[in-house]
Design a protein around this motif. Structure first.
Motif, PDB file in Angstrom:
ATOM      1  N   GLY A   1       0.768  -1.369   0.380  1.00 20.11           N
ATOM      2  CA  GLY A   1      -0.202  -0.086  -0.098  1.00 20.11           C
ATOM      3  C   GLY A   1       1.032   1.049  -0.027  1.00 20.11           C
ATOM      4  O   GLY A   1       1.795   1.302   0.265  1.00 20.11           O
ATOM      5  N   PRO A   2       0.487   2.800  -0.374  1.00 18.56           N
ATOM      6  CA  PRO A   2       0.513   3.769   0.102  1.00 18.56           C
ATOM      7  C   PRO A   2       2.083   3.921   1.265  1.00 18.56           C
ATOM      8  O   PRO A   2       0.853   3.211   2.510  1.00 18.56           O
ATOM      9  CB  PRO A   2      -0.315   4.970  -0.420  1.00 18.56           C
ATOM     10  N   ASN A   3       3.258   3.867   0.975  1.00 16.91           N
ATOM     11  CA  ASN A   3       4.551   4.241   1.837  1.00 16.91           C
ATOM     12  C   ASN A   3       3.781   5.192   3.104  1.00 16.91           C
ATOM     13  O   ASN A   3       3.761   6.378   2.616  1.00 16.91           O
ATOM     14  CB  ASN A   3       6.041   4.406   1.832  1.00 16.91           C
ATOM     15  N   ASP A   4       4.268   5.265   4.435  1.00 18.93           N
ATOM     16  CA  ASP A   4       4.139   6.435   5.202  1.00 18.93           C
ATOM     17  C   ASP A   4       5.579   6.154   5.709  1.00 18.93           C
ATOM     18  O   ASP A   4       6.164   5.903   6.337  1.00 18.93           O
ATOM     19  CB  ASP A   4       2.889   5.864   6.689  1.00 18.93           C
ATOM     20  N   ASP A   5       5.341   7.550   4.764  1.00 15.96           N
ATOM     21  CA  ASP A   5       7.299   8.384   5.155  1.00 15.96           C
ATOM     22  C   ASP A   5       7.187   8.662   6.291  1.00 15.96           C
ATOM     23  O   ASP A   5       8.402   8.656   6.779  1.00 15.96           O
ATOM     24  CB  ASP A   5       7.551   9.412   4.304  1.00 15.96           C
ATOM     25  N   LYS A   6       6.536   8.529   7.483  1.00 17.86           N
ATOM     26  CA  LYS A   6       6.386   9.518   8.213  1.00 17.86           C
ATOM     27  C   LYS A   6       7.208   7.887   9.203  1.00 17.86           C
ATOM     28  O   LYS A   6       8.068   8.264  10.690  1.00 17.86           O
ATOM     29  CB  LYS A   6       4.929  10.127   9.072  1.00 17.86           C
ATOM     30  N   PHE A   7       7.089   7.332   9.318  1.00 24.54           N
ATOM     31  CA  PHE A   7       7.742   5.853   9.628  1.00 24.54           C
ATOM     32  C   PHE A   7       8.600   5.341   9.174  1.00 24.54           C
ATOM     33  O   PHE A   7       9.553   4.782   9.790  1.00 24.54           O
ATOM     34  CB  PHE A   7       5.985   4.344   9.418  1.00 24.54           C
ATOM     35  N   GLY A   8       9.159   5.227   7.778  1.00 22.33           N
ATOM     36  CA  GLY A   8      10.273   5.111   7.427  1.00 22.33           C
ATOM     37  C   GLY A   8      10.037   4.459   5.523  1.00 22.33           C
ATOM     38  O   GLY A   8       9.691   5.245   5.326  1.00 22.33           O
ATOM     39  N   PRO A   9      11.042   4.537   5.299  1.00 19.31           N
ATOM     40  CA  PRO A   9      11.296   4.227   3.391  1.00 19.31           C
ATOM     41  C   PRO A   9      10.389   3.852   3.587  1.00 19.31           C
ATOM     42  O   PRO A   9       9.423   1.927   3.530  1.00 19.31           O
ATOM     43  CB  PRO A   9      13.023   3.902   3.894  1.00 19.31           C
ATOM     44  N   ARG A  10      10.787   3.497   2.145  1.00 19.32           N
ATOM     45  CA  ARG A  10       9.199   2.557   1.409  1.00 19.32           C
ATOM     46  C   ARG A  10       9.860   1.545   1.185  1.00 19.32           C
ATOM     47  O   ARG A  10       9.044   0.381   1.037  1.00 19.32           O
ATOM     48  CB  ARG A  10       9.626   3.362  -0.630  1.00 19.32           C
ATOM     49  N   PHE A  11      11.483   1.326   1.094  1.00 16.59           N
ATOM     50  CA  PHE A  11      11.921  -0.334   0.879  1.00 16.59           C
ATOM     51  C   PHE A  11      13.202  -0.827   1.336  1.00 16.59           C
ATOM     52  O   PHE A  11      14.823  -0.245   1.401  1.00 16.59           O
ATOM     53  CB  PHE A  11      13.232  -0.217  -0.894  1.00 16.59           C
ATOM     54  N   PRO A  12      12.685  -1.018   2.659  1.00 16.67           N
ATOM     55  CA  PRO A  12      13.950  -1.088   3.856  1.00 16.67           C
ATOM     56  C   PRO A  12      14.623  -2.326   3.830  1.00 16.67           C
ATOM     57  O   PRO A  12      13.482  -3.632   2.869  1.00 16.67           O
ATOM     58  CB  PRO A  12      12.608  -0.945   5.091  1.00 16.67           C
ATOM     59  N   ALA A  13      15.434  -1.997   4.160  1.00 17.74           N
ATOM     60  CA  ALA A  13      16.373  -3.191   4.034  1.00 17.74           C
ATOM     61  C   ALA A  13      16.202  -4.175   5.141  1.00 17.74           C
ATOM     62  O   ALA A  13      15.946  -4.239   6.653  1.00 17.74           O
ATOM     63  CB  ALA A  13      18.075  -2.983   3.832  1.00 17.74           C
ATOM     64  N   MET A  14      16.142  -5.489   5.208  1.00 14.92           N
ATOM     65  CA  MET A  14      15.716  -6.674   6.411  1.00 14.92           C
ATOM     66  C   MET A  14      16.615  -7.182   6.523  1.00 14.92           C
ATOM     67  O   MET A  14      16.890  -9.066   7.241  1.00 14.92           O
ATOM     68  CB  MET A  14      14.703  -8.177   5.812  1.00 14.92           C
ATOM     69  N   SER A  15      18.613  -7.137   5.557  1.00 15.35           N
ATOM     70  CA  SER A  15      19.578  -7.924   6.358  1.00 15.35           C
ATOM     71  C   SER A  15      19.882  -7.551   7.631  1.00 15.35           C
ATOM     72  O   SER A  15      20.906  -8.398   7.873  1.00 15.35           O
ATOM     73  CB  SER A  15      20.485  -7.119   5.303  1.00 15.35           C
TER      74      SER A  15
END
Length: 330
Positions: free
Chosen positions: A183-197
């Motif tokens: 869904g639409p990313n909430d930039d107030k919480f974090g980036p569109r493509f967060p790394a999970m590494s």
């Protein structure tokens, strides 16, 4: 070709044995086909504001308790508790062993909030609702999330009663488009493509290992990879064999969505699985697993898990947000 068909095609190209025949059922069994419903930032904020006005506690650490592990909340001093039904926006927990309340309090000098019972996709909740509390915790000022679960062992070296520190996960629902960040990313919480590494904090994992030595429970502890499947059924033998071949050490029906959202929010995460059963991997094995047995092992090992988490909270540096801190400002 949808995401499920594409995944099945890719796996057929790589896995040319009979286990692939049951893969389709494994991937889509009891998974919700639709994308999670979007929640607005205001809905998270409303829940956080309600909690701020009803408790004097300002938690720095949040703990999500798995099946039968709600006793962790009993360790908190100066407690204030709220039923999920009282908190705006919170879904309800329907699973045995999940009390369904938030407990605020102090542990080892640190302000904490504990979820006695989590939410699961198989209960019918959308993933945005399943992970709703994590973003509320972020708005309350939480810096570190501790997730616990009951899991079945696939690794030969893990026995019921053992504690597995989660070093990584495989989010199988995410492979077919069931991700809490859709869904639409909430930039107030974090980036569109967060790394999970680096989603499971290495420093906290090392600290837990050292605490295990001090508590003389190293014989019960090891690190491993956790896999989430949709549930609510336990795995078939073919599914268990496939998971084992893919490098999974323990399997359960939760945790990954919460960790994805926590990482997106910039929270440090520590996770552990209490191994409550051996997953059946051979057709000659007449054993089977049931939820009552899971709860019984959780009860028997509850004190040990409680000690480990308590000491971890006491010794962690609450101001060190680690590599996952997104620097989110509100």
């Amino acid at each position: 070709m949808n995401s499920t068909h594409m995944l099945l095609f890719c796996l057929r190209e790589r896995l040319l044995d009979s286990d692939v025949i049951s893969l389709a059922c494994f991937l889509v069994e009891d998974l919700r086909a639709s994308s999670p419903a979007d929640l607005s930032h205001d809905e998270y904020q409303t829940a956080a504001d309600w909690l701020r006005t009803h408790t004097r506690h300002r938690p720095e650490v949040a703990i999500i308790c798995g099946s039968g592990l709600g006793m962790l909340a009993d360790t908190l001093g100066c407690q204030e508790s709220f039923a999920y039904s009282d908190v705006p926006g919170f879904p309800q927990s329907t699973v045995q062993g999940h009390a369904g309340r938030l407990v605020f309090g102090v542990l080892k000098g640190k302000m904490c909030v504990c979820m006695q019972g989590r939410f699961h996709m198989y209960e019918g909740h959308t993933l945005s609702k399943t992970t709703f509390p994590v973003r509320v915790f972020k708005l309350l000022g939480v810096k570190t999330l501790i997730v616990t679960n009951a899991a079945g062992s696939l690794a030969d070296g893990l026995q019921p009663g053992d504690i597995m520190i989660i070093k990584d996960h495989i989010n199988f629902p995410g492979f077919v488009g069931l991700n809490p960040l859709i869904g639409p990313n909430d930039d107030k919480f974090g980036p569109r493509f967060p790394a999970m590494s680096n989603c499971y904090d290495k420093e906290l994992r090392c600290l837990a290992t050292e605490i295990g030595k001090q508590l003389e429970i190293t014989g019960l502890m090891r690190e491993g990879v956790y896999a989430m499947v949709g549930g609510p059924n336990f795995e078939s033998i073919a599914e268990a064999r496939l998971l084992h071949r893919l490098g999974v050490d323990a399997v359960g029906m939760s945790t990954a969505p919460e960790v994805v959202v926590a990482t997106h929010c910039g929270l440090r995460v520590f996770g552990l699985s209490l191994i409550t059963n051996k997953v059946v991997k051979t057709y000659e094995d007449s054993d089977s697993v049931n939820h009552e047995g899971v709860l019984e092992v959780s009860r028997l090992r509850s004190v040990t898990v409680q000690q480990l988490v308590t000491e971890l909270i006491g010794k962690m540096d609450i101001n060190n947000n680690g590599p996952n801190d997104a620097g989110t400002k509100f």
